[in-house]
Each structure stands twice: as structure tokens, then as C-alpha cells.
Design an enzyme around this catalytic site. Structure first.
Site, short mmCIF file in Angstrom:
data_model
loop_
_atom_site.label_atom_id
_atom_site.label_comp_id
_atom_site.label_asym_id
_atom_site.label_seq_id
_atom_site.Cartn_x
_atom_site.Cartn_y
_atom_site.Cartn_z
N PHE A 119 0.83 -1.20 0.00
CA PHE A 119 0.00 0.00 0.00
C PHE A 119 0.86 1.25 0.00
CE2 PHE A 119 -2.56 -3.37 1.82
CZ PHE A 119 -3.71 -3.26 1.05
N CYS A 120 0.27 2.33 -0.47
CA CYS A 120 0.92 3.63 -0.56
C CYS A 120 1.65 3.93 0.76
CB CYS A 120 -0.12 4.70 -0.86
SG CYS A 120 0.55 6.33 -1.13
N PRO A 121 2.89 4.33 0.69
CA PRO A 121 3.70 4.72 -0.46
C PRO A 121 4.64 3.62 -0.98
CG PRO A 121 4.81 5.46 1.50
CD PRO A 121 3.53 4.74 1.95
N ASP A 168 -2.83 -1.86 -5.18
CA ASP A 168 -3.24 -0.63 -4.50
C ASP A 168 -3.84 0.34 -5.53
OD1 ASP A 168 -3.59 1.65 -3.01
OD2 ASP A 168 -1.51 1.79 -2.35
#
Length: 79
Positions: A16-18, A43
Site C-alpha cells: 500500500f501507498c507509499p 493498490d
């Protein structure tokens, strides 16, 4: 997208981000200028983040596709 369309691959599924973009930043350096990196991610934020990454760092987003919960990108490394 067949393996002949790209030179290297980054599997960012489950991240997931980042994290996907952080990994992309490192992995793109393993590709020769002009070479193509295939990125596979799950994501949804990559639909925003990866095009911006390419724009800001001078890489070309040459292809993108969605297949179920997968987001697939082909990125040509700039010089």
C-alpha cells in the site's frame, strides 16, 4: 502483455501507498535507459501515483491496464 514487451518486472501486489512507488523508484534504476519495466500492483492509489512518478521523473508510461484487482503498468525508463 507478454514478457517480450518488457525488460524487468516489479511485483508490488499486497503493498500500500507509499510502498509501491518507493519500490518503483529503486527498481527503475535496474532497467537500462529506454528499457521497459512492468509493474503489477493491487493498490488503487497507484492509478494516480505511478503516472505522476513518470511525469515528474521523466519516464514514459507506455501502457496501463486493469484486470480484476490488479493494476498493470509498462514504464519506459527515461535517460
Amino acid at each position: 502483455m507478454s514478457a517480450s514487451e518488457y525488460d524487468a518486472e516489479l511485483d508490488a501486489r499486497g503493498l500500500f501507498c507509499p510502498e509501491p512507488v518507493m519500490m518503483l523508484h529503486n527498481r527503475i534504476n535496474d532497467v537500462e535507459p529506454g528499457g521497459v519495466l512492468r509493474v503489477v500492483a493491487t493498490d488503487p492509489s497507484t492509478t494516480r501515483d505511478i503516472p505522476r512518478f513518470c511525469q515528474f521523473l521523466g519516464h514514459e508510461l507506455v501502457g496501463r491496464a486493469e484486470s480484476g484487482d490488479l493494476f498493470i503498468y509498462l514504464i519506459r525508463r527515461g535517460t
